[in-house]
Scaffold this active site. Structure first.
Site, PDB file in Angstrom:
ATOM      1  N   LYS A   1      41.628  37.261  47.692  1.00 20.10           N
ATOM      2  CA  LYS A   1      42.231  36.399  46.663  1.00 20.10           C
ATOM      3  C   LYS A   1      42.272  37.226  45.376  1.00 20.10           C
ATOM      4  CE  LYS A   1      41.930  33.745  43.483  1.00 20.10           C
ATOM      5  NZ  LYS A   1      42.746  33.956  42.246  1.00 20.10           N
TER       6      LYS A   1
ATOM      7  N   GLU B   1      29.325  40.376  41.362  1.00 18.79           N
ATOM      8  CA  GLU B   1      29.440  41.480  40.399  1.00 18.79           C
ATOM      9  C   GLU B   1      30.031  40.868  39.138  1.00 18.79           C
ATOM     10  OE1 GLU B   1      28.366  44.450  40.896  1.00 18.79           O
ATOM     11  OE2 GLU B   1      28.007  44.397  43.042  1.00 18.79           O
TER      12      GLU B   1
ATOM     13  N   GLU C   1      29.702  39.388  26.306  1.00 15.23           N
ATOM     14  CA  GLU C   1      30.478  40.523  26.798  1.00 15.23           C
ATOM     15  C   GLU C   1      31.756  40.623  25.959  1.00 15.23           C
ATOM     16  OE1 GLU C   1      32.379  40.203  30.726  1.00 15.23           O
ATOM     17  OE2 GLU C   1      31.886  42.316  30.980  1.00 15.23           O
TER      18      GLU C   1
ATOM     19  N   CYS D   1      33.816  46.194  33.282  1.00 17.17           N
ATOM     20  CA  CYS D   1      32.483  45.594  33.335  1.00 17.17           C
ATOM     21  C   CYS D   1      31.444  46.596  32.877  1.00 17.17           C
ATOM     22  CB  CYS D   1      32.182  45.106  34.736  1.00 17.17           C
ATOM     23  SG  CYS D   1      32.364  46.375  35.980  1.00 17.17           S
TER      24      CYS D   1
END
Ligand code: NDP
Length: 483
Positions: free
Chosen positions: A173, A248, A385, A282
């Site tokens: 996906k 993750e 983040e 990331c």
């Protein structure tokens, strides 16, 4: 219009609904893809389930061979796939090509491993009769691979590589905003000879298609990369069904630059670490802690480097010594980064470079590369983040203060230190709360080394031989009747 690959065939959504994919640099529609329904997901999972029986019994050498043939097909279309990636994601062409090469290297790495996966022989005590034990690795079944938009190809590869060579079948996906290059790659892998149903792709919104896939009773393993909040939702759905999950998630990697660092190398590492992919990685270098005696020298060199970045369309090459910086991926993404920055500025932070939407760019989600100083450590730009080209730089007294501040984050994905002092290196390795520490190296996910976070950056590993462990179950066997 793009289509989905289910059971080896290109299909539309049963509802015929479509979603546009837009170019982050121009805001024009690149193409459309089907908006899958739960019934479409059912078909994809059923195809993967049906294919599992044969695929799990296929000779590992043959699985590897099919994957290698697929890699060759993708390589033959490198430029076309990279261009598609640039247009849907925004990253410059050279970065798109680098991502594609990373994907191919990763798939080849797993193809090479296919025939080397092995179990073990275990001598057993004889009080229940003479016997020995075996530990056998068996594939799990249907894997859901849910992929974000920042690295649509490599983060798909880190899932399908180990999953397929271990004998599982997969439903991918992709992110709704980056389904095109990933679907093209899946199609090329399929054309190279994968049996129908072994690798499928469905497109559609995560809240509907992603959740339905995660919840599907025939999906036994969920490999997810994305935001921490989404990861929490995936756990809520998959947890009660005891599915095997790897997450993750987000990161806010600290970088420590010590007095004795090679400053040129450290600056180069931080520039690539922060501004590659317009800061949307990331494992990006998201906070820098510099020892006070080299702070001014470091900052001067950093600003010089940052001034070379030139926001622009990814497919237009920058003139040397300029370096192309693509747009942020979406308007929402840019708005969030600006909000995070504003909050810090309102609380006393200063812009040392950039900080604005570039002039003369009414379209596209561009943002100047930015460096901030005097940032309060409890501000959003530090504690959250930051998925964009904004870098706060801090002055620290010593290694203890650097490590304390580096660990003052809910995240624990990567971290780095620039020094040749063995004690500081050792301390950083032992004390930095992160799944990975680079020493005098740019933040980069090597295919050969396990990668994954601690704290709110998730759990489980991708990359390396170790990643395969998350796609097999260990079955213990006792063989008796020997004497
Ligand atoms: P999201 O969490 O928004 O989306 C990731 C994927 O999950 C997309 O395919 C999305 O589909 C899907 N999804 C969304 N909601 C759900 C749901 N409720 N159930 C199941 N699937 C869902 O992340 P982003 O795409 O914004 O990716 C950026 C994030 O990924 C950053 O936080 C980044 O740090 C992290 N990341 C982590 C890495 C790591 O290794 N730790 C590596 C790279 C990125 P849709 O697009 O349709 O919403």
């Amino acid at each position: 219009m793009g289509r989905m690959l289910v059971a080896g065939e290109w299909v539309d959504s049963q509802s015929r609904a479509e979603m546009p994919v837009t170019n982050p640099a121009t805001e024009e529609v690149v193409d459309t893809v089907p908006q899958a329904t739960p019934e479409d997901v059912d078909r994809a999972v059923a195809a993967a389930k049906a294919a599992f029986a044969d695929w799990s019994r296929t000779d590992p050498e043959e699985r590897a061979d099919l994957l290698r043939k697929g890699v060759e097909r993708v390589r033959a279309c490198r430029e076309e796939v990279a261009d598609l990636l640039t247009r849907e994601q925004g990253k410059p062409t050279h970065e798109a090509l680098a991502e594609l090469n990373h994907l191919l290297h990763g798939l080849e790495y797993y193809a090479d491993l296919a025939s080397k996966l092995r179990g073990s022989y275990v001598p057993l005590p004889s009080h229940l009769g003479s016997s020995f034990g075996l530990v056998v690795r068996r594939p799990l079944g249907v894997v859901a691979a849910i992929v974000p938009w920042n690295y649509p190809l490599t983060l798909m590869g880190t899932k399908i590589g180990p999953a397929l060579i271990a004998g599982n079948t997969v439903v991918v996906k992709p992110a709704s905003t980056t389904p095109l290059a990933a679907t093209r790659v899946v199609g090329l892998l399929q054309e190279a000879g994968l049996p129908p149903g072994v690798l499928n792709v469905v497109t559609g919104p995560g809240r509907v298609v992603g959740e339905y896939l995660v919840a599907h009773p025939d999906v036994v393993r969920v490999a997810f990369t994305g935001e921490t909040a989404t990861g929490r939702r995936v756990m809520e759905i998959a947890g009660p069904a005891f599915k095997r999950v790897t997450l993750e998630l987000g990161g806010s990697d600290p970088v420590i630059v010590c007095s004795d660092a090679d400053l040129e190398a450290a600056v180069r590492g931080v520039l690539v670490g922060r501004y590659w992919n317009c800061g949307q990685s990331c494992l990006a270098a998201k906070r820098v802690y510099v020892f006070e005696d080299v702070y001014d020298a470091f900052l001067g060199k950093l600003l010089e480097g940052v001034s070379r970045y030139e926001p622009g369309e990814g497919w237009v090459k920058a003139q040397r010594p300029r370096i192309r910086l693509g747009p942020l991926h979406t308007a929402r993404q840019r708005a969030e980064v600006l909000e995070q920055m504003q909050e810090a500025l309102a609380r006393g932070a200063r812009v040392a470079y950039g900080g604005r939407i570039p002039d003369g760019r009414p379209r596209g989600h561009f943002l100047e590369p930015t460096v901030l100083v005097d940032v309060p450590h409890d501000s959003r730009v530090v504690q959250e983040e930051v998925f964009g080209p904004v870098l706060p730089v801090f002055r620290v007294r010593d290694i203890d203060e650097a490590i304390r501040l580096a660990n003052d984050s809910p995240y624990g994905l990567g971290s780095s230190i620039w020094t040749f002092n063995v004690r500081w290196i050792h301390k950083a390795i032992q004390e930095l709360q992160a799944g990975m520490t680079w020493v005098n190296q740019v933040h980069y996910g090597y295919d050969e080394l396990p990668f994954g976070g601690t704290k709110q950056s998730g759990f489980g590993k991708e990359h390396g031989v170790e990643a395969v462990d998350y796609y097999v179950e260990l079955k213990s066997v006792v063989v008796g009747g020997l004497a």
